[in-house]
Design a protein around this motif. Sequence first.
Motif, mmCIF file in Angstrom:
data_model
loop_
_atom_site.group_PDB
_atom_site.id
_atom_site.type_symbol
_atom_site.label_atom_id
_atom_site.label_comp_id
_atom_site.label_asym_id
_atom_site.label_seq_id
_atom_site.Cartn_x
_atom_site.Cartn_y
_atom_site.Cartn_z
ATOM 1 N N LYS A 47 -32.597 -25.862 22.729
ATOM 2 C CA LYS A 47 -33.918 -25.669 22.266
ATOM 3 C C LYS A 47 -34.104 -26.601 21.389
ATOM 4 O O LYS A 47 -33.295 -27.074 20.546
ATOM 5 C CB LYS A 47 -33.651 -24.259 21.500
ATOM 6 C CG LYS A 47 -33.618 -22.907 22.081
ATOM 7 C CD LYS A 47 -33.422 -21.874 21.298
ATOM 8 C CE LYS A 47 -33.064 -20.754 22.351
ATOM 9 N NZ LYS A 47 -32.540 -19.548 21.553
ATOM 10 N N PRO A 48 -35.518 -26.878 21.187
ATOM 11 C CA PRO A 48 -36.016 -28.445 20.434
ATOM 12 C C PRO A 48 -35.618 -27.864 18.832
ATOM 13 O O PRO A 48 -36.304 -26.901 18.516
ATOM 14 C CB PRO A 48 -37.349 -28.649 20.902
ATOM 15 C CG PRO A 48 -37.709 -27.719 22.172
ATOM 16 C CD PRO A 48 -36.589 -26.705 22.364
ATOM 17 N N THR A 49 -35.174 -28.483 18.225
ATOM 18 C CA THR A 49 -34.758 -28.273 16.671
ATOM 19 C C THR A 49 -34.896 -29.482 16.039
ATOM 20 O O THR A 49 -34.355 -30.694 16.562
ATOM 21 C CB THR A 49 -33.542 -27.487 16.331
ATOM 22 O OG1 THR A 49 -32.330 -28.272 16.510
ATOM 23 C CG2 THR A 49 -33.275 -26.067 17.180
ATOM 24 N N LEU A 87 -31.398 -30.996 16.624
ATOM 25 C CA LEU A 87 -31.231 -31.619 18.064
ATOM 26 C C LEU A 87 -32.140 -32.999 18.106
ATOM 27 O O LEU A 87 -31.433 -33.917 18.342
ATOM 28 C CB LEU A 87 -31.786 -30.849 19.021
ATOM 29 C CG LEU A 87 -31.672 -31.247 20.617
ATOM 30 C CD1 LEU A 87 -30.185 -31.653 20.912
ATOM 31 C CD2 LEU A 87 -32.603 -30.359 21.536
ATOM 32 N N ALA A 88 -33.215 -33.115 17.454
ATOM 33 C CA ALA A 88 -33.921 -34.336 17.328
ATOM 34 C C ALA A 88 -32.974 -35.370 16.510
ATOM 35 O O ALA A 88 -32.760 -36.474 17.138
ATOM 36 C CB ALA A 88 -35.166 -34.443 16.790
ATOM 37 N N CYS A 132 -30.151 -36.621 18.683
ATOM 38 C CA CYS A 132 -30.640 -37.472 19.820
ATOM 39 C C CYS A 132 -30.830 -38.830 19.135
ATOM 40 O O CYS A 132 -30.675 -39.774 19.805
ATOM 41 C CB CYS A 132 -31.611 -37.037 20.497
ATOM 42 S SG CYS A 132 -31.337 -35.541 21.372
#
Length: 106
Positions: free
Chosen positions: A74-76, A79-80, A83
């Motif tokens: 899920k985009p969080t 996570l960003a 990355c």
Amino acid sequence: MIQSGASLAPMERVKEAGPTAWFQAYLPGDPGIITPLVERAQRAGFEVLVLTVDVQVNSNRENNVRTGYSSPLKPTPRLAWDCMIRPRWLFGTFGRTVVKARDAAP
């Protein structure tokens, strides 16, 4: 060789590469999902179907909770950030997985 039902590689390609391969399936309780999956494995030429049996409870994976892991991703903000600080993983592992999954879609 046993191909996991969770594999991103199409079962037809795996069967071509390994004629003696078996197919492993963790079957959900929905016949609408089970029947097409088993029929596809049969059409691909798998002669052995390995069934995974488990209990119907969620696992307690404390390390996943601590790290914020979720499936599907899920985009969080975390996570960003992960990355951005790991471009090799982003463009290597994750990027390659997305491209292969897109190309393998039936």
